[in-house]
Design a protein around this motif. Sequence first.
Motif, PDB file in Angstrom:
ATOM      1  N   LEU A  72       0.602  -1.327   0.348  1.00  0.00           N
ATOM      2  CA  LEU A  72      -0.346   0.174  -0.222  1.00  0.00           C
ATOM      3  C   LEU A  72       0.903   1.132   0.235  1.00  0.00           C
ATOM      4  N   TYR A  73       1.900   1.097   0.332  1.00  0.00           N
ATOM      5  CA  TYR A  73       2.878   2.760   0.995  1.00  0.00           C
ATOM      6  C   TYR A  73       4.375   1.960   0.764  1.00  0.00           C
ATOM      7  N   GLY A  74       4.530   1.282  -0.079  1.00  0.00           N
ATOM      8  CA  GLY A  74       5.788   1.023  -0.650  1.00  0.00           C
ATOM      9  C   GLY A  74       7.252   1.111   0.095  1.00  0.00           C
ATOM     10  N   PHE A  75       7.398   1.300   1.757  1.00  0.00           N
ATOM     11  CA  PHE A  75       7.687   0.929   2.458  1.00  0.00           C
ATOM     12  C   PHE A  75       8.096  -0.510   2.827  1.00  0.00           C
ATOM     13  N   ASP A  76       9.160  -1.073   2.951  1.00  0.00           N
ATOM     14  CA  ASP A  76       9.792  -2.533   2.455  1.00  0.00           C
ATOM     15  C   ASP A  76       9.924  -3.133   3.961  1.00  0.00           C
ATOM     16  N   PHE A  77       9.842  -3.497   4.735  1.00  0.00           N
ATOM     17  CA  PHE A  77      10.640  -4.266   5.948  1.00  0.00           C
ATOM     18  C   PHE A  77      10.368  -5.596   6.466  1.00  0.00           C
ATOM     19  N   ARG A  78      10.151  -6.386   4.381  1.00  0.00           N
ATOM     20  CA  ARG A  78       9.824  -7.677   4.842  1.00  0.00           C
ATOM     21  C   ARG A  78      11.264  -8.289   4.941  1.00  0.00           C
ATOM     22  N   ASN A  79      12.167  -8.318   5.253  1.00  0.00           N
ATOM     23  CA  ASN A  79      13.506  -8.685   5.009  1.00  0.00           C
ATOM     24  C   ASN A  79      14.584  -8.245   6.407  1.00  0.00           C
ATOM     25  N   ILE A 108      22.922  -3.783   9.328  1.00  0.00           N
ATOM     26  CA  ILE A 108      22.865  -4.482  10.824  1.00  0.00           C
ATOM     27  C   ILE A 108      21.678  -5.297  11.364  1.00  0.00           C
ATOM     28  N   TYR A 109      20.074  -4.152  10.373  1.00  0.00           N
ATOM     29  CA  TYR A 109      19.318  -4.413  10.737  1.00  0.00           C
ATOM     30  C   TYR A 109      18.453  -5.576  10.377  1.00  0.00           C
ATOM     31  N   PHE A 110      19.518  -5.492   8.891  1.00  0.00           N
ATOM     32  CA  PHE A 110      19.017  -6.255   7.896  1.00  0.00           C
ATOM     33  C   PHE A 110      19.404  -7.714   8.040  1.00  0.00           C
ATOM     34  N   ASP A 111      17.966  -8.533   6.904  1.00  0.00           N
ATOM     35  CA  ASP A 111      18.853  -9.778   6.897  1.00  0.00           C
ATOM     36  C   ASP A 111      19.909 -10.534   5.738  1.00  0.00           C
TER      37      ASP A 111
END
Length: 302
Positions: free
Chosen positions: A49-56, A247-250
């Motif tokens: 919906l908003y284009g912010f990708d925090f899935r990984n 460091i906050y990413f997988d």
Amino acid sequence: MYDQKAGDLSALRKLGSVYSGADGGRGTREEEERERIEIALLLEGLYRLYGFDFRNYAYPSVRRRIWHRIYAERLLSVSGLQERVLHDRSCAERLVDDLVIHVTEMYRDPSLFAAFRERVVPLLRELPSFRIWHAGCSTGEEVYSTAILLHEEGLYDRARIYATDINEEVLHVAERAAYPLKKMQEYTKNYMRAGGKDAFSGYYGASGNVAVFHPFLGERIVFAQHNLVTDRSFNEFHVIFCRNVMIYFDSILQNHVHDLFHESLCPQGILVLGHKESITFTKHAGHYETLDQQEKIFRKIK
């Protein structure tokens, strides 16, 4: 008399503890799996919906920050937050603000800037002009630190600095170049430890309780919104700073961002990472040589 507000907050925290295992266990496997599904659906909705990708993003950090937003919105579940996020953009923006980490200061990790002055500046002197990218620049303190350093080395007129972040609000702060005056004493110490050559107070003026940096420092800086997860390369750079962001990413997302940086660096370009970050376990590990292992400064060799 019963305090309804306190009682509600207590109930929220107790519910959160069921999922976190704060009551002495980790909750049932079914509860944990349900929560993971809820969080996955929330993040998928936020992206679509908003284009912010925090899935990984790293799950423990994302989960902790989502529950912080649930408490703040006075909701009872991840699904409740999802419903609000999908129907209320302002709530979505508050959640994004929670999920994006904004930690910065002038000359953060002074030894890094001292090493940059010693090892990278001589390389920049050989170039008629150069481009620097500060990826994940937050409120801009480290961007202006770089501008001051280049000014003192007589190189600022050759530079163009691109400073990007996913969050538009922090970019507005960065563009104003105005920071709490009470922080200047600490920033002065950082500046001196980083090898500063002049009086740090000469770079800003005081206005009430705010320190406003002189306009000439912003003349060669371009601030723009850029999402490392979803956006592509937009230029070729001689130096890229990306410190304590990955460091906050997988591992999947870390490799994606390293692809982006490798594509964006010119031959012999410099990559500067945070102290807890590395290229060692990425597919690009063989594409760099180490200029400073402790300060995580690398040069692209292929």
